[in-house]
Structure formats: structure tokens, C-alpha cells
Write a protein that holds these residues in place. Structure first.
Motif, PDB file in Angstrom:
ATOM      1  N   LEU A 186       0.820  -1.216   0.000  1.00  0.00           N
ATOM      2  CA  LEU A 186       0.000   0.000   0.000  1.00  0.00           C
ATOM      3  C   LEU A 186       0.850   1.259   0.000  1.00  0.00           C
ATOM      4  CD1 LEU A 186      -2.876  -0.858   2.501  1.00  0.00           C
ATOM      5  CD2 LEU A 186      -3.086  -0.508   0.046  1.00  0.00           C
ATOM      6  N   ASP A 187       1.951   1.245   0.766  1.00  0.00           N
ATOM      7  CA  ASP A 187       2.788   2.439   0.867  1.00  0.00           C
ATOM      8  C   ASP A 187       3.411   2.794  -0.473  1.00  0.00           C
ATOM      9  OD1 ASP A 187       2.266   2.702   3.571  1.00  0.00           O
ATOM     10  OD2 ASP A 187       3.925   1.386   4.139  1.00  0.00           O
ATOM     11  N   LYS A 188       3.756   1.794  -1.240  1.00  0.00           N
ATOM     12  CA  LYS A 188       4.416   2.032  -2.526  1.00  0.00           C
ATOM     13  C   LYS A 188       3.425   2.203  -3.667  1.00  0.00           C
ATOM     14  CE  LYS A 188       7.605  -0.150  -5.810  1.00  0.00           C
ATOM     15  NZ  LYS A 188       8.420  -1.372  -6.088  1.00  0.00           N
ATOM     16  N   ASP A 189       2.389   1.369  -3.692  1.00  0.00           N
ATOM     17  CA  ASP A 189       1.501   1.297  -4.858  1.00  0.00           C
ATOM     18  C   ASP A 189       0.127   1.900  -4.635  1.00  0.00           C
ATOM     19  OD1 ASP A 189       3.487  -0.121  -6.285  1.00  0.00           O
ATOM     20  OD2 ASP A 189       2.892  -1.983  -5.293  1.00  0.00           O
ATOM     21  N   GLY A 190      -0.187   2.326  -3.407  1.00  0.00           N
ATOM     22  CA  GLY A 190      -1.522   2.858  -3.134  1.00  0.00           C
ATOM     23  C   GLY A 190      -2.567   1.759  -3.143  1.00  0.00           C
ATOM     24  N   TRP A 191      -3.828   2.158  -3.163  1.00  0.00           N
ATOM     25  CA  TRP A 191      -4.910   1.171  -3.205  1.00  0.00           C
ATOM     26  C   TRP A 191      -4.871   0.411  -4.524  1.00  0.00           C
ATOM     27  CZ3 TRP A 191      -7.180   0.040   1.124  1.00  0.00           C
ATOM     28  CH2 TRP A 191      -7.542   1.008   2.048  1.00  0.00           C
ATOM     29  N   PRO A 192      -5.236  -0.882  -4.518  1.00  0.00           N
ATOM     30  CA  PRO A 192      -5.430  -1.584  -5.798  1.00  0.00           C
ATOM     31  C   PRO A 192      -6.527  -0.892  -6.593  1.00  0.00           C
ATOM     32  CG  PRO A 192      -5.416  -3.141  -3.952  1.00  0.00           C
ATOM     33  CD  PRO A 192      -5.472  -1.765  -3.358  1.00  0.00           C
ATOM     34  N   GLY A 193      -6.436  -0.966  -7.899  1.00  0.00           N
ATOM     35  CA  GLY A 193      -7.357  -0.204  -8.740  1.00  0.00           C
ATOM     36  C   GLY A 193      -8.696  -0.857  -8.949  1.00  0.00           C
ATOM     37  N   GLU A 194      -9.308  -1.378  -7.916  1.00  0.00           N
ATOM     38  CA  GLU A 194     -10.621  -1.992  -8.002  1.00  0.00           C
ATOM     39  C   GLU A 194     -11.218  -2.062  -6.598  1.00  0.00           C
ATOM     40  OE1 GLU A 194     -10.287  -6.271  -8.929  1.00  0.00           O
ATOM     41  OE2 GLU A 194      -8.123  -5.900  -9.047  1.00  0.00           O
ATOM     42  N   GLU A 195     -12.421  -2.626  -6.504  1.00  0.00           N
ATOM     43  CA  GLU A 195     -13.053  -2.753  -5.198  1.00  0.00           C
ATOM     44  C   GLU A 195     -12.233  -3.662  -4.289  1.00  0.00           C
ATOM     45  OE1 GLU A 195     -17.813  -2.164  -5.693  1.00  0.00           O
ATOM     46  OE2 GLU A 195     -16.996  -4.130  -6.208  1.00  0.00           O
ATOM     47  N   ILE A 196     -12.293  -3.361  -2.995  1.00  0.00           N
ATOM     48  CA  ILE A 196     -11.534  -4.121  -1.996  1.00  0.00           C
ATOM     49  C   ILE A 196     -12.515  -4.739  -1.010  1.00  0.00           C
ATOM     50  CG2 ILE A 196      -9.799  -3.965  -0.164  1.00  0.00           C
ATOM     51  CD1 ILE A 196      -8.788  -1.447  -1.734  1.00  0.00           C
ATOM     52  N   GLU A 197     -12.303  -5.997  -0.725  1.00  0.00           N
ATOM     53  CA  GLU A 197     -13.183  -6.742   0.168  1.00  0.00           C
ATOM     54  C   GLU A 197     -12.727  -6.633   1.615  1.00  0.00           C
ATOM     55  OE1 GLU A 197     -14.401 -11.024  -0.756  1.00  0.00           O
ATOM     56  OE2 GLU A 197     -12.797 -11.277   0.735  1.00  0.00           O
ATOM     57  N   LEU A 198     -13.660  -6.334   2.497  1.00  0.00           N
ATOM     58  CA  LEU A 198     -13.419  -6.361   3.939  1.00  0.00           C
ATOM     59  C   LEU A 198     -14.474  -7.257   4.556  1.00  0.00           C
ATOM     60  CD1 LEU A 198     -12.148  -5.492   6.616  1.00  0.00           C
ATOM     61  CD2 LEU A 198     -13.522  -3.392   6.517  1.00  0.00           C
ATOM     62  N   ARG A 199     -14.064  -8.394   5.066  1.00  0.00           N
ATOM     63  CA  ARG A 199     -15.005  -9.395   5.530  1.00  0.00           C
ATOM     64  C   ARG A 199     -15.524  -9.097   6.935  1.00  0.00           C
ATOM     65  NH1 ARG A 199     -12.388 -15.131   3.311  1.00  0.00           N
ATOM     66  NH2 ARG A 199     -12.585 -14.597   1.084  1.00  0.00           N
ATOM     67  N   ALA A 200     -16.801  -9.366   7.127  1.00  0.00           N
ATOM     68  CA  ALA A 200     -17.428  -9.302   8.452  1.00  0.00           C
ATOM     69  C   ALA A 200     -17.486 -10.729   8.977  1.00  0.00           C
ATOM     70  CB  ALA A 200     -18.828  -8.703   8.351  1.00  0.00           C
ATOM     71  N   GLN A 201     -16.811 -10.998  10.063  1.00  0.00           N
ATOM     72  CA  GLN A 201     -16.718 -12.361  10.534  1.00  0.00           C
ATOM     73  C   GLN A 201     -16.843 -12.414  12.051  1.00  0.00           C
ATOM     74  OE1 GLN A 201     -12.771 -14.125  10.081  1.00  0.00           O
ATOM     75  NE2 GLN A 201     -11.908 -12.081   9.752  1.00  0.00           N
ATOM     76  N   VAL A 202     -17.129 -13.603  12.539  1.00  0.00           N
ATOM     77  CA  VAL A 202     -17.162 -13.853  13.970  1.00  0.00           C
ATOM     78  C   VAL A 202     -16.791 -15.321  14.174  1.00  0.00           C
ATOM     79  CG1 VAL A 202     -19.641 -14.411  13.966  1.00  0.00           C
ATOM     80  CG2 VAL A 202     -18.535 -13.696  16.087  1.00  0.00           C
ATOM     81  N   GLY A 203     -15.867 -15.586  15.086  1.00  0.00           N
ATOM     82  CA  GLY A 203     -15.442 -16.951  15.362  1.00  0.00           C
ATOM     83  C   GLY A 203     -14.913 -17.675  14.149  1.00  0.00           C
ATOM     84  N   GLY A 204     -14.300 -16.934  13.222  1.00  0.00           N
ATOM     85  CA  GLY A 204     -13.755 -17.562  12.025  1.00  0.00           C
ATOM     86  C   GLY A 204     -14.776 -17.828  10.938  1.00  0.00           C
ATOM     87  N   ARG A 205     -16.034 -17.466  11.165  1.00  0.00           N
ATOM     88  CA  ARG A 205     -17.087 -17.649  10.155  1.00  0.00           C
ATOM     89  C   ARG A 205     -17.374 -16.328   9.464  1.00  0.00           C
ATOM     90  NH1 ARG A 205     -21.744 -18.371  12.096  1.00  0.00           N
ATOM     91  NH2 ARG A 205     -21.304 -17.859  14.268  1.00  0.00           N
TER      92      ARG A 205
END
Length: 249
Positions: A186-205
Motif C-alpha cells: 500500500l505504501d508504494k503502490d496505493g490502493w489496488p485499482g478496483e473494489e476491496i473486500e473487507l469481511r465481516a466475521q465472527v469466530g472464524g465464520r
């Protein structure tokens, strides 16, 4: 990496403010000691350092030393110094200016970190309280979506419920970003040029994911902020696990 407007203004001030002040002191140079003239220029350096970055403070210190030499020491209007005391004063002006500017910039950074930490803590507490109160999963998802957009500087975000997660760049639990199985710098290349996934999880699910849409050309936030984003998403996972799935609306 683009320089912010604040830092551009500070850099311009670093180059011009010592020159303007040195010119204003010219009528007084035969009535004031070199040390007093130098102290006035140190004040200018500190003022610039509190406005901009460390680089701006250093530039102001260099500019102040140069114009002090040119306008306020003999022979005037030349980048030479004939008196040993004036040489010492010039070097002290430069050294003190650089040191004080760094201290001022560091103090400003600490203040920013403190304020940012407090704001992040408030967001996490607000979301945790909503989850613990048994709030609607709609409300939790909406609240976290707005928070993620704000703290990550996104164009927008949306939530997708379910466990069928596609292949997208992913914001991981440790705050790093992966593309496929590879680490993304990220420091060198910035955000990837597309949508980024951030998962909502609990207990590994996995119970769903936020699809983050970065603003093109923006600098990714620091690791601390990305970890806050991960924590907020995990609160969504807890809300979905406690109150049931979010239905399509």
C-alpha cells in the motif's frame, strides 16, 4: 505522491517568509545585534514548522540562514560573512531553526495522533454499544458503512451478505491488503485499482463483506486506521451472528 495543499502553502511560506522578514529588518540591521536579528528569524521558522511538514521547517531554516547572511551581515547583499561572530550566529540560526522546526512538527503530529485515536475509539465504542443493545443489523451495517467511508477516505462502500465470497483484493485482519495470494504494498503502490473486500466475521465464520471503493489517486490511511476498519467490520459480524442475517432490501 501528491503534496497536500497545506504542505504546498507551508513550502511556499518556508521560501518566502524568511526573505520578507529579512528585508523588513534591513533598516534595523545597524541598530540591532546579529543575535537578536537571528532570533526574529527563528520565530519565523517555528511559525512555518507549525503550519506545514518537517521538510517545510527545514526549508524555512535554510532560507532564514541564507537571507540572514545576505541582508543582515557584513558585507551586505553578498553571500559572504566578514566577522567570525556572524559566522557563528548564522550556523546557530540554521541549527536552532532546524531543531526547533522538527520539535514543532513532532508536537503537531502527536496532537493529530491523539485526536485521531480518540475519534477512532469513539466510533468503535458507538458501534459496540449498538451491537450490545441488540440493534437492528440494518442499523449496524449502515452505521459501519458510513464510518468506513469516512475513516478510509472512500468514494463509497456497500455490504454483501453471505458466505460466497468472490476473488477481490482483500483488507486482511492485520490491516494489510492482499491481491490473490500476494501481499500488496500500500505504501508504494496505493490502493489496488478496483473494489476491496473487507469481511465481516465472527469466530472464524464469514457472514458477509463490505466492498470498499477507494477514491482514485488517494493515499491509503495508516495501518492504525485500517485496523480500526477491521474492528468495525467484526462488530457487523457479531451483530449478524446475534440477531440473524441481514435480508435483501
Amino acid at each position: 505522491m501528491r503534496m497536500s495543499l497545506r504542505n504546498r502553502i507551508a513550502l511556499a511560506a518556508a521560501l518566502l517568509a524568511p526573505l520578507v522578514v529579512a528585508l523588513a529588518l534591513v533598516p534595523f540591521r545597524t541598530h540591532m545585534t546579529s543575535a537578536n536579528l537571528a532570533l526574529i528569524l527563528v520565530v519565523v521558522v517555528v511559525a512555518v514548522a507549525t503550519l506545514g511538514s518537517r521538510a517545510g521547517g527545514v526549508a524555512a531554516a535554510l532560507s532564514a540562514a541564507a537571507w540572514f547572511d545576505f541582508f543582515l551581515t557584513r558585507p551586505f547583499q553578498r553571500f559572504t560573512i566578514s566577522h567570525g561572530d556572524d559566522i557563528t550566529t548564522t550556523f546557530l540560526l540554521l541549527a536552532v531553526g532546524v531543531a526547533v522546526s522538527q520539535l514543532a512538527a513532532h508536537a503537531r503530529t502527536l496532537k493529530l495522533v491523539t485526536v485521531t485515536d480518540a475519534a477512532h475509539l469513539a466510533r468503535i465504542h458507538e458501534t459496540a454499544s449498538l451491537v450490545q443493545a441488540g440493534g437492528s443489523p440494518y442499523a449496524v451495517v449502515d452505521q459501519v458503512g458510513h464510518q468506513l467511508t469516512e475513516i478510509l477516505g472512500l468514494r463509497g462502500s456497500r455490504f454483501e451478505h453471505g458466505t460466497l465470497l468472490g476473488r477481490h483484493p482483500r483488507l486482511e485482519q492485520d490491516g494489510s491488503v492482499t491481491v490473490g495470494r500476494a501481499h500488496w504494498d500500500l505504501d508504494k503502490d496505493g490502493w489496488p485499482g478496483e473494489e476491496i473486500e473487507l469481511r465481516a466475521q465472527v469466530g472464524g465464520r464469514y457472514l458477509g463483506r463490505f466492498m470498499l471503493e477507494p477514491e482514485p489517486g488517494t493515499v491509503p490511511p495508516p495501518l492504525q486506521t485500517r485496523l480500526v476498519a477491521v474492528s468495525l467490520a467484526d462488530h457487523v459480524g457479531a451483530a449478524l451472528d446475534t440477531t440473524g442475517p441481514v435480508l435483501d432490501r
